[in-house]
Design an enzyme around this catalytic site. Structure first.
Site, short mmCIF file in Angstrom:
data_model
loop_
_atom_site.label_atom_id
_atom_site.label_comp_id
_atom_site.label_asym_id
_atom_site.label_seq_id
_atom_site.Cartn_x
_atom_site.Cartn_y
_atom_site.Cartn_z
CB ALA A 134 74.56 7.57 70.82
CD GLN A 135 76.93 1.03 72.00
OE1 GLN A 135 75.81 0.71 72.39
NE2 GLN A 135 77.90 0.13 71.79
CB VAL A 136 81.22 7.14 73.34
CG1 VAL A 136 82.55 7.72 72.89
CG2 VAL A 136 80.11 8.18 73.24
CE LYS A 150 76.17 10.87 71.45
NZ LYS A 150 75.90 12.21 72.04
CG ASP A 285 72.65 16.46 78.44
OD1 ASP A 285 72.13 16.39 79.56
OD2 ASP A 285 72.83 15.45 77.73
#
Length: 516
Positions: A134-136, A150, A285
């Site tokens: 994903a990207q934000v 996101k 994470d």
């Protein structure tokens, strides 16, 4: 069902990328690598020029998003890939170029319960971060709040499904070779990777994980989780409050802002222990890109796609193991391994305690900076082999996170002694959980629960009594038809796959030589 020839072609393609990064040399040289795998490695690197220093992280980045996740998983398994490769893969953070904003905006516009224009006043077209899944983007809601949005990469779910199916196929064939390959349980490693990845590909699950951890850590000073905007969240889009702070990796900025790096390191370690041991639910994470420090010293965590859980009994064992290692009580640590059935019962508990002492004594009382991690890991892996210990997949996430936390804490304070920081917390937790008052309360609760269960126990005794052992039941594994188990009438088909592999390797070598 994907045909074996397709899996072979994919594996050869990935193998050639690994070869060009020098990542197959150690596999070929390892005496535990099955002969069949060594032959495939030789085919894959045919015609390639290998660098002197292998770049495992670069190879996994070049292969693609699913490989990045696999590489991050393998970073916790130096027993499979070797210490050098594991250390290199620890640097593997899935930072990739962002997808075009038009396609990303289309996901937002169609994935929520209203058009994007009715939910957001503004969405910055330039991504503030882009990873493998994903990207934000920074945005502002129509009610004036600054948020982070996101969004899943378009097509990422389908790509992961294809790649993981090939991982499953390869793992089944590797495990079927027996010996060391079977002991390391690659099929369960891939099964765990698949389960973790499916969670990451559903952003509602990530939102729920963040909300649950926020509730669990609400009483902890100096550590917060951003709030979720549920009205602007779906399976493909996650919206949460915007975080202002300094990345924990930016040591110069932290110093300039007046933060005490030693206190930050200790707070990070204790926060992780609180999650893993006290709550049995932890952020799995915790790399440097997912942790920020606010002006008041508060640590802010983001990205909750990967979370870990440990049941109560396993947490007791984990706490006792940690405390036993810090205090040198190797006999008790060995007993726990036998109680949890991590070590087969035909081995001798005293012999195992002695083997643990050989690993533990050289490390006690020393800061991380003075320890030879490679030497310690080699010793640990020798123990697991000597005592026929199978991999415990339910602890992989914990191991991975512990390595991450130790790495960040060491960067903040190179002289930190992880054992000294952990010991008081673990001791107090054990005393609180196993002390006289706690044991009495737990006993009363168990008796009351048992009385309630009597009718059901009589009916279904087999299902109600807990199973012995620390590891949960293994998940069901997909059925994979092995190439060499095909019927005799299909024998020529097997050779066709081999021919495909050899021809593909030859074509690949020619292409690579032209490109070079």
């Amino acid at each position: 069902m994907t045909r074996p020839a397709t899996h072979i072609l994919r594996l050869l393609k990935w193998g050639r990328i690994l070869a060009r990064h020098g990542a197959l040399r150690a596999i070929e040289a390892d005496r535990n690598t099955p002969a069949q795998v060594k032959r495939l490695c030789r085919i894959a690197r045919l015609g390639t020029i290998q660098p002197k220093s292998p770049d495992y992280a670069g190879a996994f980045r070049a292969i693609g998003p699913a490989a990045i996740k696999l590489g991050q998983t393998l970073a916790t398994r130096p027993d499979i890939i070797g210490v050098e490769a594991a250390h290199n893969l620890l640097t593997l953070q899935d930072q990739l170029p962002p997808a075009p904003f038009e396609s990303v905006f289309a996901e937002i516009d169609t994935s929520l319960n209203k058009p994007a224009a009715e939910l957001f006043e503004y969405i910055d077209p330039i991504a503030v971060g882009a990873a493998s899944i994903a990207q934000v983007h920074r945005a502002r809601t129509t009610d004036g709040r600054d948020v982070a949005v996101k969004i899943l990469r378009p097509g990422i779910r389908e790509q992961f499904a294809r790649d993981i199916e090939t991982y499953e196929w390869a793992a089944a064939h590797l495990e079927a070779l027996g010996g060391e390959a079977a002991r390391l349980r690659p099929q369960l490693v891939i099964a765990n990777l698949k389960r973790w990845t499916l969670r990451e590909l559903d952003l509602r699950r990530e939102a729920a994980s963040a909300s649950e951890l926020k509730d669990a850590m609400v009483a902890v000073d100096g550590y917060i989780i951003p709030a979720i905007d549920w009205d602007r969240t779906s399976g493909r889009v996650l919206t949460l409050e915007w975080v202002d702070g300094i990345k924990i990796a930016d040591l110069a900025a932290l110093k300039d802002a007046g933060h005490d790096l030693k206190k930050l390191a200790e707070k990070l370690v204790l926060t992780f222990l609180r999650q893993a041991i006290s709550e049995g639910y932890f952020h799995a994470d915790m790399h440097q890109g997912n942790l920020f420090v606010r002006a008041d010293g508060t640590i802010v965590a983001i990205d909750f796609g990967i979370m870990g859980r440990i049941n109560r009994q396993a947490r007791f064992w984990l706490a006792e193991i940690l405390y036993g290692l810090t205090t040198g009580n190797y006999k008790r640590v060995a007993e726990i391994h036998f109680e949890a059935q991590y070590v087969p019962s035909y081995h001798n508990v005293d012999e195992f305690a002695t083997a643990l002492r050989a690993v533990g004594e050289p490390t006690r009382g020393k800061p991380v900076s003075e320890l030879s991690v490679g030497q310690m890991l080699d010793s640990l892996f020798a123990i697991t082999r000597d005592f026929d210990m199978q991999t415990q997949p339910h602890l992989l996430l914990l191991q991975k996170t512990m390595v991450m936390v130790e790495g960040i804490a060491t960067s903040l304070n190179p002289g930190i002694n992880m054992w000294d920081v952990a010991a008081p917390f673990v001791r107090d937790w054990i005393r609180g959980e196993l002390g006289p008052e706690a044991m009495l309360a737990d006993g009363i609760k168990k008796q009351a629960d048992t009385l309630k269960m009597i009718p059901d126990i009589i009916r279904r005794l087999d299902e109600q009594l807990p199973r012995k052992g620390g590891a949960p039941e293994a998940p069901p594994l997909p059925h994979v038809e092995l190439i060499w188990e095909r019927r005799a009438g299909d024998g020529r088909r097997w050779w066709r796959y081999v021919l495909v592999a050899v021809v593909a390797a030859g074509i690949g070598a020619a292409l690579m030589s032209n490109w070079g």
